[in-house]
Scaffold this motif. Structure first.
Motif, PDB file in Angstrom:
ATOM      1  N   ALA A  31       0.832  -1.205   0.000  1.00 54.50           N
ATOM      2  CA  ALA A  31       0.000   0.000   0.000  1.00 54.50           C
ATOM      3  C   ALA A  31       0.862   1.249   0.000  1.00 54.50           C
ATOM      4  CB  ALA A  31      -0.925  -0.006   1.218  1.00 54.50           C
ATOM      5  N   THR A  32       1.940   1.227   0.773  1.00 53.16           N
ATOM      6  CA  THR A  32       2.841   2.381   0.817  1.00 53.16           C
ATOM      7  C   THR A  32       3.589   2.539  -0.496  1.00 53.16           C
ATOM      8  OG1 THR A  32       3.118   1.996   3.187  1.00 53.16           O
ATOM      9  CG2 THR A  32       4.682   3.477   2.135  1.00 53.16           C
ATOM     10  N   GLU A  33       4.006   1.422  -1.081  1.00 51.47           N
ATOM     11  CA  GLU A  33       4.696   1.481  -2.369  1.00 51.47           C
ATOM     12  C   GLU A  33       3.813   2.109  -3.433  1.00 51.47           C
ATOM     13  OE1 GLU A  33       5.727  -2.549  -3.135  1.00 51.47           O
ATOM     14  OE2 GLU A  33       7.430  -2.568  -1.749  1.00 51.47           O
ATOM     15  N   GLY A  34       2.528   1.730  -3.441  1.00 49.71           N
ATOM     16  CA  GLY A  34       1.642   2.191  -4.494  1.00 49.71           C
ATOM     17  C   GLY A  34       1.077   3.585  -4.299  1.00 49.71           C
ATOM     18  N   TRP A  35       1.031   4.064  -3.025  1.00 48.57           N
ATOM     19  CA  TRP A  35       0.327   5.321  -2.760  1.00 48.57           C
ATOM     20  C   TRP A  35       1.192   6.397  -2.119  1.00 48.57           C
ATOM     21  CZ3 TRP A  35      -4.687   6.228  -4.301  1.00 48.57           C
ATOM     22  CH2 TRP A  35      -5.368   5.115  -4.799  1.00 48.57           C
ATOM     23  N   PHE A  74      -1.711  -7.702  -2.435  1.00 51.86           N
ATOM     24  CA  PHE A  74      -2.599  -7.228  -3.485  1.00 51.86           C
ATOM     25  C   PHE A  74      -3.812  -6.467  -2.969  1.00 51.86           C
ATOM     26  CE2 PHE A  74      -0.440 -10.946  -5.349  1.00 51.86           C
ATOM     27  CZ  PHE A  74       0.194 -10.299  -6.396  1.00 51.86           C
ATOM     28  N   ILE A  75      -4.273  -6.763  -1.747  1.00 52.65           N
ATOM     29  CA  ILE A  75      -5.458  -6.045  -1.265  1.00 52.65           C
ATOM     30  C   ILE A  75      -5.094  -4.734  -0.587  1.00 52.65           C
ATOM     31  CG2 ILE A  75      -6.720  -8.204  -0.960  1.00 52.65           C
ATOM     32  CD1 ILE A  75      -6.355  -7.925   2.024  1.00 52.65           C
ATOM     33  N   GLY A  76      -3.808  -4.531  -0.247  1.00 50.28           N
ATOM     34  CA  GLY A  76      -3.397  -3.275   0.371  1.00 50.28           C
ATOM     35  C   GLY A  76      -3.699  -2.063  -0.494  1.00 50.28           C
ATOM     36  N   PRO A  77      -3.238  -2.027  -1.756  1.00 49.62           N
ATOM     37  CA  PRO A  77      -3.544  -0.871  -2.608  1.00 49.62           C
ATOM     38  C   PRO A  77      -5.035  -0.633  -2.827  1.00 49.62           C
ATOM     39  CG  PRO A  77      -1.689  -2.096  -3.500  1.00 49.62           C
ATOM     40  CD  PRO A  77      -2.240  -2.928  -2.382  1.00 49.62           C
ATOM     41  N   PRO A  78      -5.869  -1.683  -3.065  1.00 48.25           N
ATOM     42  CA  PRO A  78      -7.294  -1.396  -3.192  1.00 48.25           C
ATOM     43  C   PRO A  78      -7.909  -0.800  -1.928  1.00 48.25           C
ATOM     44  CG  PRO A  78      -6.802  -3.560  -4.090  1.00 48.25           C
ATOM     45  CD  PRO A  78      -5.563  -3.084  -3.430  1.00 48.25           C
ATOM     46  N   ILE A  79      -7.518  -1.301  -0.755  1.00 45.91           N
ATOM     47  CA  ILE A  79      -8.034  -0.739   0.491  1.00 45.91           C
ATOM     48  C   ILE A  79      -7.648   0.736   0.597  1.00 45.91           C
ATOM     49  CG2 ILE A  79      -7.769  -0.793   3.005  1.00 45.91           C
ATOM     50  CD1 ILE A  79      -7.640  -3.817   2.823  1.00 45.91           C
ATOM     51  N   MET A  80      -6.387   1.035   0.247  1.00 50.34           N
ATOM     52  CA  MET A  80      -5.948   2.424   0.274  1.00 50.34           C
ATOM     53  C   MET A  80      -6.790   3.274  -0.672  1.00 50.34           C
ATOM     54  SD  MET A  80      -3.367   2.855   2.399  1.00 50.34           S
ATOM     55  CE  MET A  80      -2.387   4.239   1.827  1.00 50.34           C
ATOM     56  N   PHE A  88      -9.950   2.778  -1.729  1.00 51.60           N
ATOM     57  CA  PHE A  88     -11.302   3.000  -1.230  1.00 51.60           C
ATOM     58  C   PHE A  88     -11.312   3.990  -0.069  1.00 51.60           C
ATOM     59  CE2 PHE A  88     -11.993  -1.522  -2.861  1.00 51.60           C
ATOM     60  CZ  PHE A  88     -12.475  -1.061  -4.081  1.00 51.60           C
ATOM     61  N   LEU A  89     -10.391   3.826   0.886  1.00 51.38           N
ATOM     62  CA  LEU A  89     -10.335   4.738   2.019  1.00 51.38           C
ATOM     63  C   LEU A  89      -9.965   6.154   1.568  1.00 51.38           C
ATOM     64  CD1 LEU A  89      -8.595   2.533   4.750  1.00 51.38           C
ATOM     65  CD2 LEU A  89     -10.985   3.251   4.671  1.00 51.38           C
ATOM     66  N   SER A  90      -9.049   6.256   0.605  1.00 52.21           N
ATOM     67  CA  SER A  90      -8.643   7.563   0.111  1.00 52.21           C
ATOM     68  C   SER A  90      -9.797   8.281  -0.569  1.00 52.21           C
ATOM     69  CB  SER A  90      -7.464   7.411  -0.859  1.00 52.21           C
ATOM     70  OG  SER A  90      -7.136   8.644  -1.460  1.00 52.21           O
ATOM     71  N   GLN A  91     -10.587   7.532  -1.338  1.00 53.20           N
ATOM     72  CA  GLN A  91     -11.711   8.137  -2.032  1.00 53.20           C
ATOM     73  C   GLN A  91     -12.722   8.728  -1.049  1.00 53.20           C
ATOM     74  OE1 GLN A  91     -11.879   8.343  -5.310  1.00 53.20           O
ATOM     75  NE2 GLN A  91     -13.968   9.056  -5.653  1.00 53.20           N
ATOM     76  N   GLY A  92     -12.931   8.018   0.083  1.00 52.48           N
ATOM     77  CA  GLY A  92     -13.935   8.469   1.022  1.00 52.48           C
ATOM     78  C   GLY A  92     -13.431   9.388   2.120  1.00 52.48           C
ATOM     79  N   TYR A  93     -12.161   9.174   2.567  1.00 55.75           N
ATOM     80  CA  TYR A  93     -11.694   9.887   3.761  1.00 55.75           C
ATOM     81  C   TYR A  93     -10.331  10.559   3.593  1.00 55.75           C
ATOM     82  CZ  TYR A  93     -15.287   6.803   5.637  1.00 55.75           C
ATOM     83  OH  TYR A  93     -16.460   6.141   5.855  1.00 55.75           O
ATOM     84  N   GLY A  94      -9.617  10.275   2.535  1.00 55.68           N
ATOM     85  CA  GLY A  94      -8.307  10.885   2.331  1.00 55.68           C
ATOM     86  C   GLY A  94      -7.182   9.922   2.655  1.00 55.68           C
ATOM     87  N   SER A 149      -4.498  10.323   4.473  1.00 51.56           N
ATOM     88  CA  SER A 149      -4.033  10.291   5.863  1.00 51.56           C
ATOM     89  C   SER A 149      -4.773   9.219   6.658  1.00 51.56           C
ATOM     90  CB  SER A 149      -4.220  11.663   6.522  1.00 51.56           C
ATOM     91  OG  SER A 149      -3.373  12.627   5.929  1.00 51.56           O
ATOM     92  N   ILE A 150      -6.078   9.107   6.450  1.00 52.97           N
ATOM     93  CA  ILE A 150      -6.855   8.062   7.112  1.00 52.97           C
ATOM     94  C   ILE A 150      -6.427   6.687   6.604  1.00 52.97           C
ATOM     95  CG2 ILE A 150      -9.169   7.106   7.391  1.00 52.97           C
ATOM     96  CD1 ILE A 150      -8.668   9.568   9.064  1.00 52.97           C
ATOM     97  N   SER A 151      -6.108   6.585   5.316  1.00 53.01           N
ATOM     98  CA  SER A 151      -5.668   5.312   4.754  1.00 53.01           C
ATOM     99  C   SER A 151      -4.405   4.813   5.452  1.00 53.01           C
ATOM    100  CB  SER A 151      -5.414   5.460   3.249  1.00 53.01           C
ATOM    101  OG  SER A 151      -6.583   5.859   2.573  1.00 53.01           O
ATOM    102  N   PHE A 152      -3.424   5.701   5.620  1.00 53.30           N
ATOM    103  CA  PHE A 152      -2.184   5.287   6.277  1.00 53.30           C
ATOM    104  C   PHE A 152      -2.402   5.025   7.771  1.00 53.30           C
ATOM    105  CE2 PHE A 152      -0.149   7.174   2.485  1.00 53.30           C
ATOM    106  CZ  PHE A 152       0.683   6.111   2.153  1.00 53.30           C
ATOM    107  N   THR A 153      -3.360   5.707   8.384  1.00 53.55           N
ATOM    108  CA  THR A 153      -3.692   5.428   9.781  1.00 53.55           C
ATOM    109  C   THR A 153      -4.260   4.013   9.923  1.00 53.55           C
ATOM    110  OG1 THR A 153      -4.147   7.764  10.190  1.00 53.55           O
ATOM    111  CG2 THR A 153      -5.038   6.190  11.766  1.00 53.55           C
ATOM    112  N   ALA A 154      -5.089   3.596   8.969  1.00 53.48           N
ATOM    113  CA  ALA A 154      -5.621   2.233   8.987  1.00 53.48           C
ATOM    114  C   ALA A 154      -4.502   1.207   8.883  1.00 53.48           C
ATOM    115  CB  ALA A 154      -6.619   2.048   7.842  1.00 53.48           C
ATOM    116  N   MET A 155      -3.479   1.500   8.067  1.00 53.62           N
ATOM    117  CA  MET A 155      -2.329   0.608   7.981  1.00 53.62           C
ATOM    118  C   MET A 155      -1.606   0.504   9.324  1.00 53.62           C
ATOM    119  SD  MET A 155      -2.150  -0.697   4.935  1.00 53.62           S
ATOM    120  CE  MET A 155      -3.956  -0.714   4.931  1.00 53.62           C
ATOM    121  N   ALA A 156      -1.508   1.617  10.037  1.00 53.35           N
ATOM    122  CA  ALA A 156      -0.854   1.619  11.350  1.00 53.35           C
ATOM    123  C   ALA A 156      -1.609   0.733  12.336  1.00 53.35           C
ATOM    124  CB  ALA A 156      -0.749   3.047  11.888  1.00 53.35           C
TER     125      ALA A 156
END
Length: 379
Positions: A217-221, A338-344, A346-352, A354-361
């Motif tokens: 997810a970090t690599e892709g986003w 493979f599911i990390g980038p899609p999750i990022m 979807f979360l980015s589209q709805g919340y940005g 920063s929230i996406s990387f917080t979910a990873m944490a």
């Protein structure tokens, strides 16, 4: 180290090939996305389709390995390169999704095969090789990410970049064919010996899943986060995945030494905690420097999560079943790849982002708090 590099040169060539391909992709995402006319959610959906297609291919990878033997990795890498070449010319969602499915199928199946071969070499020679192998991937990834950013600045198209990458991978295929790894589990008509211990392997797979989810997810986003949130240019944005790759390489080569001195549980607890903290710094830091620092911390921490988990699984599995056990852990774990980038997305589209990387944490925090204890008890 030189002895280990020579000993594992065949599968290591596959690690280099994958690092080059995915590192270039990370740097080219900001160019590929508008070229294909994709929103954040559409990009995430395309990558999710690729993940679903790849999952079945990874589960079948041990059977393909028994059939293709020494040609497994060359053929699967050819599928991966074909996918990235198609993605570099895609002008719509359908073609881009198909291209990423091909790339994911080839890359995911190759991951299973190359990790299994490293595990076999570890068992046969009594030397820790997994961290070094994943360090080689990270170093190759970082080089490709930097080169991809510079190529964008110089005006090269994604297709031109991947034509160059494909030529390099062709040379690496020759190394694989010249240094095959003998694996009795992959011989046609043979089966593993002892039954797999799923009560142990499932939480190990969950650790790998979270580690690869955060990594990919970090690599892709990361480049998009730096460019969108902090106004970075193409080269400055490419430094995000490049810093991640470089620090992951440092962490994994250091893990090669730590593997001789510390047990897997201790390393995983500290590493996952550092990665979670780094994700939070990258997500909420007020400037570009904080973003770089956060991705560096995340890279150092997450670098050893998957290799240590793979090594743990191999060490605790009986001879004759190691390759199959590593394959099953890889199938479970690489779902996160493979599911990390899609999750990022979807979360980015709805919340940005920063929230996406917080979910990873939050996900990374589950490793020291929950999963390591379960694996230690069952192992």
């Amino acid at each position: 180290m030189f002895k280990d590099l020579y000993l594992a040169r065949g599968p290591l060539a596959a690690f280099v090939a994958e690092g080059l391909a995915w590192g270039s992709f990370a740097a080219l995402v900001p160019a590929l996305k508008p070229q294909a006319g994709l929103s954040d959610a559409a990009l995430g959906t395309a990558l999710l389709v690729a993940a679903v297609m790849a999952f079945g291919a990874m589960w079948a990878a041990p059977h393909m390995d028994r059939l293709l033997r020494n040609w497994t990795m060359p053929i699967l890498l050819g599928v991966m390169v074909a996918g990235f070449l198609l993605a570099s010319t895609a002008a719509g969602w359908g073609i881009f999704a198909l291209a990423m499915a091909l790339a994911a199928i080839g890359a995911g199946s190759t991951d299973v095969a190359m990790n299994a071969r490293i595990s076999v070499l570890e068992a046969a020679h009594g030397r820790p090789l997994m961290n070094m192998a994943h360090g080689i991937f990270s170093l190759s990834y970082a080089i490709a990410a930097i080169s991809g950013g510079l190529a964008r600045e110089a005006g090269l198209s994604p297709l031109q970049v991947y034509l160059l990458i494909g030529a390099v991978i062709l040379g690496l295929v020759l190394v694989m064919l010249a240094a095959p790894v003998s694996d009795s589990d992959a011989e046609p008509g043979t089966r593993g010996g002892a039954p797999l211990r799923w009560g142990f392997l499932l939480p190990v797979g969950a650790i790998v899943l979270i580690g690869f989810m955060a990594e990919q997810a970090t690599e892709g986003w990361s480049a998009l986060h730096l460019e969108r949130t902090h106004g970075a240019g193409a080269a400055e944005g490419a430094l995000g995945p490049a810093i991640l790759g470089l620090t992951m390489a440092v962490g994994r080569f250091s893990g090669q030494a730590l593997a001789h001195r510390l047990d897997e549980a201790a390393v995983l607890r500290w590493a996952a905690g550092l990665a979670a903290l780094g994700a939070l710094v990258a997500a909420w830091g007020p400037g570009l420097g904080y973003g770089y620092a956060g991705f560096a911390m995340l890279g150092l921490g997450v670098s050893v999560v998957a290799p240590m988990a793979f090594a743990w699984a191999g060490r605790m599995t009986a001879s004759g079943s190691k390759a199959l056990a590593i394959s099953r852990v890889a199938v479970l774990g690489y779902a996160g790849f493979f599911i990390g980038p899609p999750i990022m997305g979807f979360l980015s589209q709805g919340y940005g982002l920063s929230i996406s990387f917080t979910a990873m944490a939050v996900g990374l925090g589950l490793i020291p708090l929950v999963l390591v204890g379960i694996v230690a008890r069952r192992g």
